[in-house]
Scaffold this active site. Structure first.
Site, PDB file in Angstrom:
ATOM      1  N   HIS A 179      -5.203  25.135  37.483  1.00 23.58           N
ATOM      2  CA  HIS A 179      -3.942  24.290  37.524  1.00 23.58           C
ATOM      3  C   HIS A 179      -3.384  23.642  36.462  1.00 23.58           C
ATOM      4  O   HIS A 179      -2.156  23.573  36.327  1.00 23.58           O
ATOM      5  CB  HIS A 179      -4.659  22.936  38.405  1.00 23.58           C
ATOM      6  CG  HIS A 179      -5.341  23.075  39.632  1.00 23.58           C
ATOM      7  ND1 HIS A 179      -6.672  22.960  39.735  1.00 23.58           N
ATOM      8  CD2 HIS A 179      -4.815  23.320  40.796  1.00 23.58           C
ATOM      9  CE1 HIS A 179      -6.788  23.202  41.001  1.00 23.58           C
ATOM     10  NE2 HIS A 179      -5.751  23.374  41.699  1.00 23.58           N
ATOM     11  N   GLN A 193       0.137  32.403  50.263  1.00 23.13           N
ATOM     12  CA  GLN A 193       0.839  31.118  50.325  1.00 23.13           C
ATOM     13  C   GLN A 193       2.189  31.017  49.509  1.00 23.13           C
ATOM     14  O   GLN A 193       3.100  30.498  50.176  1.00 23.13           O
ATOM     15  CB  GLN A 193      -0.112  30.198  49.950  1.00 23.13           C
ATOM     16  CG  GLN A 193       0.436  28.799  49.622  1.00 23.13           C
ATOM     17  CD  GLN A 193      -0.593  27.847  48.861  1.00 23.13           C
ATOM     18  OE1 GLN A 193      -1.479  27.271  49.680  1.00 23.13           O
ATOM     19  NE2 GLN A 193      -0.753  27.417  47.642  1.00 23.13           N
TER      20      GLN A 193
HETATM   21  O1  PAF Z   1      -2.498  25.654  47.009  1.00 24.80           O
HETATM   22  C1  PAF Z   1      -3.008  24.282  47.308  1.00 24.80           C
HETATM   23  O2  PAF Z   1      -3.615  23.698  46.692  1.00 24.80           O
HETATM   24  C2  PAF Z   1      -2.330  23.984  48.660  1.00 24.80           C
HETATM   25  O3  PAF Z   1      -2.696  24.661  49.708  1.00 24.80           O
HETATM   26  C3  PAF Z   1      -0.654  23.092  48.478  1.00 24.80           C
HETATM   27  C4  PAF Z   1      -0.052  24.235  47.852  1.00 24.80           C
HETATM   28  C5  PAF Z   1      -0.977  22.110  47.304  1.00 24.80           C
HETATM   29  C6  PAF Z   1      -0.550  22.601  49.631  1.00 24.80           C
HETATM   30  O4  PAF Z   1      -1.183  21.848  50.240  1.00 24.80           O
END
Ligand code: PAF
Length: 282
Positions: free
Chosen positions: A36, A152
Protein backbone atom coordinates in the site's frame (compact mmCIF):
# COMPACT_ATOMS: atom_id res chain seq x y z
CA UNK A 1 -2.84 14.81 7.81
CA UNK A 2 -6.54 15.45 8.17
CA UNK A 3 -8.87 12.53 8.90
CA UNK A 4 -12.57 12.59 8.08
CA UNK A 5 -15.36 10.11 8.77
CA UNK A 6 -18.30 12.11 7.39
CA UNK A 7 -19.05 13.31 3.87
CA UNK A 8 -19.61 17.06 4.37
CA UNK A 9 -16.27 17.81 6.05
CA UNK A 10 -14.57 15.53 3.52
CA UNK A 11 -16.01 17.55 0.62
CA UNK A 12 -14.83 20.84 2.13
CA UNK A 13 -11.34 19.41 2.70
CA UNK A 14 -11.18 18.10 -0.90
CA UNK A 15 -12.21 21.53 -2.29
CA UNK A 16 -9.39 23.18 -0.32
CA UNK A 17 -6.72 20.63 -1.31
CA UNK A 18 -7.65 20.89 -4.98
CA UNK A 19 -6.69 24.59 -4.93
CA UNK A 20 -3.05 23.43 -4.83
CA UNK A 21 -3.21 21.12 -7.88
CA UNK A 22 -4.12 17.53 -8.78
CA UNK A 23 -5.42 15.24 -6.06
CA UNK A 24 -4.68 11.49 -6.13
CA UNK A 25 -6.73 8.81 -4.37
CA UNK A 26 -5.41 5.47 -3.11
CA UNK A 27 -8.44 3.35 -2.10
CA UNK A 28 -7.67 0.68 0.54
CA UNK A 29 -9.33 -1.48 3.17
CA UNK A 30 -6.58 -0.68 5.69
CA UNK A 31 -4.21 -3.13 7.44
CA UNK A 32 -1.60 -1.32 5.43
CA UNK A 33 1.68 -2.94 4.36
CA UNK A 34 4.60 -2.00 2.15
CA UNK A 35 2.50 -2.73 -0.96
CA UNK A 36 0.00 0.00 0.00
CA UNK A 37 2.79 2.43 0.90
CA UNK A 38 4.29 1.86 -2.56
CA UNK A 39 0.94 2.96 -4.04
CA UNK A 40 1.01 6.09 -1.86
CA UNK A 41 4.56 6.92 -3.00
CA UNK A 42 3.53 6.49 -6.64
CA UNK A 43 0.52 8.74 -6.05
CA UNK A 44 2.73 11.39 -4.42
CA UNK A 45 4.91 11.51 -7.56
CA UNK A 46 1.85 12.21 -9.67
CA UNK A 47 -0.19 14.71 -7.62
CA UNK A 48 0.05 17.77 -5.37
CA UNK A 49 -1.88 15.97 -2.63
CA UNK A 50 -2.71 12.35 -1.85
CA UNK A 51 -5.91 11.14 -0.22
CA UNK A 52 -6.14 7.56 1.07
CA UNK A 53 -9.44 5.88 1.86
CA UNK A 54 -9.77 3.10 4.42
CA UNK A 55 -13.08 1.29 4.37
CA UNK A 56 -13.65 -2.43 4.92
CA UNK A 57 -16.45 -2.71 2.41
CA UNK A 58 -19.05 -5.27 3.55
CA UNK A 59 -20.58 -5.44 0.06
CA UNK A 60 -17.54 -7.14 -1.46
CA UNK A 61 -17.45 -10.01 1.07
CA UNK A 62 -19.54 -13.15 0.60
CA UNK A 63 -21.61 -14.56 3.52
CA UNK A 64 -18.90 -17.13 4.44
CA UNK A 65 -15.90 -14.86 3.89
CA UNK A 66 -13.56 -13.08 6.31
CA UNK A 67 -15.39 -9.75 6.83
CA UNK A 68 -15.56 -10.15 10.63
CA UNK A 69 -11.92 -11.10 11.06
CA UNK A 70 -10.47 -8.79 8.37
CA UNK A 71 -7.65 -6.92 10.20
CA UNK A 72 -8.64 -3.41 11.36
CA UNK A 73 -5.93 -1.10 12.73
CA UNK A 74 -6.90 2.48 11.95
CA UNK A 75 -4.55 4.12 14.45
CA UNK A 76 -1.45 2.33 13.16
CA UNK A 77 -2.50 2.85 9.52
CA UNK A 78 -3.04 6.52 10.20
CA UNK A 79 0.51 6.90 11.62
CA UNK A 80 1.99 5.14 8.57
CA UNK A 81 0.09 7.41 6.17
CA UNK A 82 1.02 10.60 8.02
CA UNK A 83 4.69 9.54 7.82
CA UNK A 84 4.31 9.12 4.03
CA UNK A 85 3.08 12.70 3.61
CA UNK A 86 -0.55 11.83 2.89
CA UNK A 87 -2.76 14.95 3.14
CA UNK A 88 -6.14 13.37 3.75
CA UNK A 89 -7.43 10.13 5.26
CA UNK A 90 -11.04 9.32 4.36
CA UNK A 91 -12.30 6.65 6.75
CA UNK A 92 -16.07 6.74 6.32
CA UNK A 93 -18.40 5.21 8.89
CA UNK A 94 -20.44 2.33 7.44
CA UNK A 95 -23.50 4.60 7.82
CA UNK A 96 -21.85 7.42 5.80
CA UNK A 97 -21.16 4.95 2.97
CA UNK A 98 -24.40 2.96 2.98
CA UNK A 99 -27.11 4.96 4.77
CA UNK A 100 -30.49 3.36 5.52
CA UNK A 101 -32.36 2.70 2.30
CA UNK A 102 -29.20 2.45 0.16
CA UNK A 103 -30.25 0.47 -2.95
CA UNK A 104 -27.80 0.85 -5.86
CA UNK A 105 -25.32 -1.72 -7.17
CA UNK A 106 -22.96 -1.45 -10.14
CA UNK A 107 -22.43 -4.62 -12.17
CA UNK A 108 -19.59 -4.58 -14.69
CA UNK A 109 -20.14 -7.34 -17.27
CA UNK A 110 -17.56 -9.62 -18.91
CA UNK A 111 -14.36 -8.67 -17.03
CA UNK A 112 -16.11 -9.48 -13.72
CA UNK A 113 -16.92 -12.99 -14.91
CA UNK A 114 -14.78 -16.04 -14.15
CA UNK A 115 -11.61 -16.06 -12.01
CA UNK A 116 -12.39 -14.34 -8.67
CA UNK A 117 -15.82 -13.41 -10.05
CA UNK A 118 -16.75 -17.11 -10.21
CA UNK A 119 -15.17 -18.05 -6.88
CA UNK A 120 -16.63 -15.00 -5.08
CA UNK A 121 -20.12 -14.27 -6.49
CA UNK A 122 -21.06 -10.59 -6.11
CA UNK A 123 -17.53 -9.59 -5.09
CA UNK A 124 -16.86 -7.32 -8.07
CA UNK A 125 -20.32 -5.73 -7.84
CA UNK A 126 -19.33 -4.71 -4.31
CA UNK A 127 -15.93 -3.46 -5.45
CA UNK A 128 -17.28 -1.48 -8.44
CA UNK A 129 -20.03 0.06 -6.31
CA UNK A 130 -17.77 1.20 -3.48
CA UNK A 131 -15.02 2.45 -5.80
CA UNK A 132 -17.54 4.48 -7.82
CA UNK A 133 -18.80 5.98 -4.56
CA UNK A 134 -15.24 6.71 -3.35
CA UNK A 135 -14.50 8.42 -6.68
CA UNK A 136 -17.63 10.59 -6.36
CA UNK A 137 -16.87 11.40 -2.73
CA UNK A 138 -13.20 12.34 -3.18
CA UNK A 139 -13.35 13.46 -6.86
CA UNK A 140 -9.67 12.59 -7.45
CA UNK A 141 -7.87 13.68 -10.63
CA UNK A 142 -6.16 10.29 -10.61
CA UNK A 143 -6.30 7.05 -8.66
CA UNK A 144 -3.70 4.39 -7.93
CA UNK A 145 -4.37 0.65 -7.45
CA UNK A 146 -2.14 -2.39 -7.02
CA UNK A 147 -1.73 -4.79 -9.94
CA UNK A 148 -1.90 -7.66 -7.46
CA UNK A 149 -5.70 -7.47 -7.86
CA UNK A 150 -5.41 -7.60 -11.65
CA UNK A 151 -9.06 -8.47 -12.32
CA UNK A 152 -10.20 -5.76 -9.90
CA UNK A 153 -8.13 -3.19 -11.81
CA UNK A 154 -9.68 -4.35 -15.11
CA UNK A 155 -13.18 -4.07 -13.59
CA UNK A 156 -12.55 -0.54 -12.26
CA UNK A 157 -11.07 0.69 -15.56
CA UNK A 158 -14.01 -0.82 -17.49
CA UNK A 159 -16.48 0.86 -15.12
CA UNK A 160 -14.74 4.24 -15.48
CA UNK A 161 -14.79 3.89 -19.27
CA UNK A 162 -18.38 2.63 -19.52
CA UNK A 163 -19.79 5.26 -17.14
CA UNK A 164 -17.75 8.12 -18.71
CA UNK A 165 -16.27 8.95 -15.33
CA UNK A 166 -14.32 12.21 -15.25
CA UNK A 167 -12.80 12.23 -11.77
CA UNK A 168 -10.87 10.17 -12.48
CA UNK A 169 -11.06 9.17 -16.16
CA UNK A 170 -10.22 5.54 -17.03
CA UNK A 171 -6.85 6.78 -18.36
CA UNK A 172 -6.06 8.36 -14.99
CA UNK A 173 -6.43 5.03 -13.15
CA UNK A 174 -2.88 3.80 -12.64
CA UNK A 175 -1.76 0.26 -11.78
CA UNK A 176 1.41 -0.33 -9.76
CA UNK A 177 3.35 -3.63 -9.99
CA UNK A 178 2.93 -6.07 -7.11
CA UNK A 179 5.32 -5.68 -4.19
CA UNK A 180 6.77 -9.03 -3.08
CA UNK A 181 8.43 -10.43 0.02
CA UNK A 182 12.05 -11.64 -0.29
CA UNK A 183 10.84 -15.18 -1.17
CA UNK A 184 8.55 -13.88 -3.91
CA UNK A 185 5.19 -14.05 -2.09
CA UNK A 186 2.97 -11.12 -3.09
CA UNK A 187 2.31 -8.79 -0.14
CA UNK A 188 -1.28 -8.99 1.10
CA UNK A 189 -3.13 -8.10 4.28
CA UNK A 190 -4.40 -11.71 4.23
CA UNK A 191 -0.85 -13.13 4.61
CA UNK A 192 -1.34 -12.29 8.29
CA UNK A 193 -3.74 -15.27 8.53
CA UNK A 194 -0.91 -17.75 7.79
CA UNK A 195 0.92 -19.74 10.47
CA UNK A 196 4.74 -19.72 10.31
CA UNK A 197 4.76 -23.07 8.42
CA UNK A 198 2.02 -22.01 6.01
CA UNK A 199 3.86 -18.74 5.37
CA UNK A 200 6.96 -20.71 4.28
CA UNK A 201 4.85 -23.04 2.09
CA UNK A 202 3.00 -20.08 0.52
CA UNK A 203 6.13 -19.12 -1.42
CA UNK A 204 5.42 -22.19 -3.58
CA UNK A 205 2.81 -20.03 -5.34
CA UNK A 206 5.10 -17.50 -7.06
CA UNK A 207 7.69 -20.25 -7.67
CA UNK A 208 5.15 -22.51 -9.40
CA UNK A 209 3.88 -19.56 -11.44
CA UNK A 210 7.37 -18.66 -12.63
CA UNK A 211 8.01 -22.30 -13.55
CA UNK A 212 4.73 -22.44 -15.54
CA UNK A 213 5.61 -19.21 -17.37
CA UNK A 214 9.08 -20.52 -18.23
CA UNK A 215 7.51 -23.77 -19.50
CA UNK A 216 4.94 -21.95 -21.65
CA UNK A 217 7.60 -19.64 -23.07
CA UNK A 218 9.66 -22.75 -23.83
CA UNK A 219 6.82 -24.19 -25.90
CA UNK A 220 4.91 -26.36 -23.39
CA UNK A 221 1.16 -26.13 -24.22
CA UNK A 222 -0.74 -23.74 -21.90
CA UNK A 223 -3.05 -26.43 -20.45
CA UNK A 224 -0.14 -28.81 -19.65
CA UNK A 225 1.79 -26.01 -17.92
CA UNK A 226 -1.31 -25.11 -15.87
CA UNK A 227 -1.86 -28.73 -14.90
CA UNK A 228 1.74 -28.98 -13.66
CA UNK A 229 1.27 -25.71 -11.75
CA UNK A 230 -1.86 -27.01 -9.99
CA UNK A 231 -0.12 -30.29 -9.10
CA UNK A 232 2.95 -28.53 -7.70
CA UNK A 233 0.79 -26.25 -5.50
CA UNK A 234 -1.09 -29.23 -4.06
CA UNK A 235 2.20 -31.06 -3.45
CA UNK A 236 3.67 -27.89 -1.93
CA UNK A 237 1.05 -27.66 0.86
CA UNK A 238 -1.87 -25.78 -0.75
CA UNK A 239 -5.27 -27.32 0.07
CA UNK A 240 -6.93 -26.40 -3.25
CA UNK A 241 -6.55 -24.30 -6.36
CA UNK A 242 -9.58 -22.10 -7.15
CA UNK A 243 -8.24 -21.28 -10.60
CA UNK A 244 -5.05 -21.15 -12.64
CA UNK A 245 -5.64 -19.55 -16.02
CA UNK A 246 -3.95 -17.63 -18.79
CA UNK A 247 -6.01 -14.67 -19.99
CA UNK A 248 -5.63 -11.70 -22.31
CA UNK A 249 -4.04 -9.09 -20.05
CA UNK A 250 -6.65 -6.38 -20.75
CA UNK A 251 -9.90 -7.97 -21.93
CA UNK A 252 -9.36 -11.01 -19.66
CA UNK A 253 -10.61 -13.29 -22.44
CA UNK A 254 -9.26 -16.85 -21.82
CA UNK A 255 -6.23 -17.79 -23.96
CA UNK A 256 -5.55 -21.42 -24.81
CA UNK A 257 -2.27 -20.70 -26.60
CA UNK A 258 0.31 -17.92 -26.49
CA UNK A 259 0.40 -15.45 -29.38
CA UNK A 260 1.45 -11.79 -29.78
CA UNK A 261 -1.44 -10.75 -27.50
CA UNK A 262 -0.38 -9.61 -23.99
CA UNK A 263 -1.06 -12.59 -21.71
CA UNK A 264 -1.39 -12.83 -17.95
CA UNK A 265 -1.21 -15.89 -15.70
CA UNK A 266 -3.74 -15.54 -12.84
CA UNK A 267 -3.97 -17.94 -9.90
CA UNK A 268 -6.01 -18.22 -6.69
CA UNK A 269 -5.23 -21.00 -4.22
CA UNK A 270 -6.06 -21.82 -0.62
CA UNK A 271 -3.57 -22.56 2.12
CA UNK A 272 -4.62 -22.87 5.77
CA UNK A 273 -7.23 -20.18 6.45
CA UNK A 274 -6.09 -17.93 3.57
CA UNK A 275 -7.06 -17.67 -0.06
CA UNK A 276 -4.08 -16.19 -1.91
CA UNK A 277 -4.20 -14.62 -5.36
CA UNK A 278 -1.35 -13.68 -7.66
CA UNK A 279 -0.77 -12.82 -11.30
CA UNK A 280 2.23 -12.40 -13.60
CA UNK A 281 2.89 -11.40 -17.21
CA UNK A 282 3.47 -14.45 -19.41
O1 PAF B 1 -8.30 -3.60 -3.10
C1 PAF B 1 -8.94 -3.22 -2.10
O2 PAF B 1 -8.38 -2.99 -1.03
C2 PAF B 1 -10.44 -3.05 -2.21
O3 PAF B 1 -11.01 -4.00 -3.04
C3 PAF B 1 -10.86 -1.62 -2.64
C4 PAF B 1 -10.37 -1.30 -4.03
C5 PAF B 1 -10.32 -0.60 -1.65
C6 PAF B 1 -12.39 -1.51 -2.65
O4 PAF B 1 -12.93 -1.78 -1.39
Amino acid sequence: MQTHHQLDPLRRAVDALKQDGPLALVPTMGALHEGHLTLVREARKRAAHVAVSIFVNPRQFGPNEDLAKYPRQLERDSELLAAEGVSLLWAPDAEAMYPDGYATTINVGEVSEGLCGAARPGHFDGVATVVCKLFNQVRPDLAVFGEKDWQQLAVIRRMARDLDLLLPTAEAIHGVPTVREADGLAMSSRNAYLSADERVQAAALPRAMQAAIAAMRGGVPVESALEALRASLLEGGFASVDYAEVRHAESLVPLVALSDAPARLLVAARIGPARLIDNMAV
